[in-house]
Design a protein around this motif. Sequence first.
Motif, PDB file in Angstrom:
ATOM      1  N   PRO A 279      47.153   9.693   8.709  1.00 24.54           N
ATOM      2  CA  PRO A 279      47.411   9.698  10.149  1.00 24.54           C
ATOM      3  C   PRO A 279      47.333   8.324  10.802  1.00 24.54           C
ATOM      4  O   PRO A 279      48.128   8.005  11.677  1.00 24.54           O
ATOM      5  CB  PRO A 279      46.341  10.646  10.697  1.00 24.54           C
ATOM      6  N   VAL A 280      46.355   7.495  10.372  1.00 30.45           N
ATOM      7  CA  VAL A 280      46.231   6.170  10.971  1.00 30.45           C
ATOM      8  C   VAL A 280      47.446   5.307  10.615  1.00 30.45           C
ATOM      9  O   VAL A 280      47.923   4.510  11.429  1.00 30.45           O
ATOM     10  CB  VAL A 280      44.919   5.497  10.521  1.00 30.45           C
ATOM     11  N   GLY A 281      47.944   5.470   9.397  1.00 31.21           N
ATOM     12  CA  GLY A 281      49.143   4.743   9.005  1.00 31.21           C
ATOM     13  C   GLY A 281      50.348   5.160   9.827  1.00 31.21           C
ATOM     14  O   GLY A 281      51.168   4.319  10.230  1.00 31.21           O
ATOM     15  N   VAL A 282      50.468   6.459  10.080  1.00 32.73           N
ATOM     16  CA  VAL A 282      51.578   6.951  10.899  1.00 32.73           C
ATOM     17  C   VAL A 282      51.482   6.382  12.315  1.00 32.73           C
ATOM     18  O   VAL A 282      52.489   5.976  12.908  1.00 32.73           O
ATOM     19  CB  VAL A 282      51.580   8.491  10.932  1.00 32.73           C
ATOM     20  N   ILE A 283      50.273   6.335  12.856  1.00 31.09           N
ATOM     21  CA  ILE A 283      50.085   5.788  14.190  1.00 31.09           C
ATOM     22  C   ILE A 283      50.452   4.309  14.226  1.00 31.09           C
ATOM     23  O   ILE A 283      51.113   3.833  15.160  1.00 31.09           O
ATOM     24  CB  ILE A 283      48.634   5.993  14.656  1.00 31.09           C
ATOM     25  N   ALA A 284      50.030   3.553  13.202  1.00 31.70           N
ATOM     26  CA  ALA A 284      50.325   2.122  13.160  1.00 31.70           C
ATOM     27  C   ALA A 284      51.823   1.876  13.185  1.00 31.70           C
ATOM     28  O   ALA A 284      52.325   1.052  13.976  1.00 31.70           O
ATOM     29  CB  ALA A 284      49.688   1.497  11.914  1.00 31.70           C
ATOM     30  N   TYR A 285      52.559   2.595  12.349  1.00 31.51           N
ATOM     31  CA  TYR A 285      54.005   2.400  12.321  1.00 31.51           C
ATOM     32  C   TYR A 285      54.677   2.989  13.554  1.00 31.51           C
ATOM     33  O   TYR A 285      55.703   2.491  14.010  1.00 31.51           O
ATOM     34  CB  TYR A 285      54.598   2.999  11.040  1.00 31.51           C
ATOM     35  N   GLY A 286      54.091   4.052  14.104  1.00 32.11           N
ATOM     36  CA  GLY A 286      54.641   4.596  15.340  1.00 32.11           C
ATOM     37  C   GLY A 286      54.559   3.598  16.475  1.00 32.11           C
ATOM     38  O   GLY A 286      55.482   3.458  17.283  1.00 32.11           O
ATOM     39  N   LEU A 287      53.434   2.869  16.554  1.00 27.62           N
ATOM     40  CA  LEU A 287      53.281   1.842  17.581  1.00 27.62           C
ATOM     41  C   LEU A 287      54.276   0.706  17.367  1.00 27.62           C
ATOM     42  O   LEU A 287      54.835   0.158  18.332  1.00 27.62           O
ATOM     43  CB  LEU A 287      51.851   1.306  17.568  1.00 27.62           C
ATOM     44  N   ILE A 288      54.514   0.346  16.115  1.00 29.09           N
ATOM     45  CA  ILE A 288      55.481  -0.717  15.823  1.00 29.09           C
ATOM     46  C   ILE A 288      56.885  -0.290  16.236  1.00 29.09           C
ATOM     47  O   ILE A 288      57.623  -1.039  16.887  1.00 29.09           O
ATOM     48  CB  ILE A 288      55.431  -1.088  14.329  1.00 29.09           C
TER      49      ILE A 288
END
Length: 341
Positions: A191-200
């Motif tokens: 989930p944290v990885g998805v959030i990181a790329y979502g923000l990018i």
Amino acid sequence: MHASSRFQGRSAGLGLALLSAFAFGGSGVAAKPLIEAGLDPLHVVWLRVAGAALIMLPVAWRHRNLVRERPALLAGFGLFAVAGVQAFYFASISRIPVGVALLVEYLAPALVLGWVRFVQRRPVTRAAAVGVVLAVGGLACVVEVWAGLSFDLLGLLLALGAACCQVGYFVLSDHGGQDGRSGDGVEPPHPVGVIAYGLIVGAAVLTVVARPWGMDWALLGGSAGMNGDEVPAWLLLGWIVLLATVLAYATGVVSVRMLSPQVAGVVACLEAVIATGLAWVLLGEHLSAPQLIGGFVVLTGAFIAQSAAPKPPSGPVAAGAGTGAVAGPVEDELSHGRAPH
């Protein structure tokens, strides 16, 4: 022992969800002085998302395999949960009162409850449904939706677009977690990885929309007024990026592992109560009696919903629907992280 552990887990999840709502609720209090100092609202949103994306770059690098494994999910999170919700919200408040737009946007938890019940054909607790109704009704009092109500059709449609972006994200992330639950050996996306790329992705999309090259960057070196006091603009920006975005997303991600979609969505409604309370203390925007009553109703609705454990699905769901009683860990984060206020 098992029941006690489960209760402790739900209590911890609720506490983290409340912390996430508190962090997100503070974003508007920090952003309003910047906007009043001369920054365009869309530029403030871009600074918030771009700053958070920059901080999350190491996390994105660590989970770079997601780019190859889940490109559609990453794009969907960035477009819907980050860029879509905020862009629709700011477009809507240019035509209708902020309170109306906020209420329409917070219809998303109720829409998700309808999706779970009627599309995925999964049972939901009666308490969860009552909690959603109470929370939305109380929210109407908190934002005083009757004040200056204007039935601008386009404005209402834009606000509904923000709510639909939230629902679209719930569906997207539930679909994204199916592989990890189906027993085919594929791990669910972190989930944290998805959030990181979502923000990018969101920062890239908002760069095109906000066009920050036209922003008055000198304003960030000055100060902004907060209830008669001058606060450095960079400090308010740090508040928005570090607390209202990075911390809020991080605590929300952990909390949703312990809460159901219905419960997390209702707890997210507390963000409006927290935002109003912080505005009272820090900006001098006093609460009226209806707002105080509405805040109590929202709290009551959240408590009722969280006190009832969600029912597991009794059988196979309809084709195309997600499986499992509790959706993937990213699913509910939109109900926290989508808020642009």
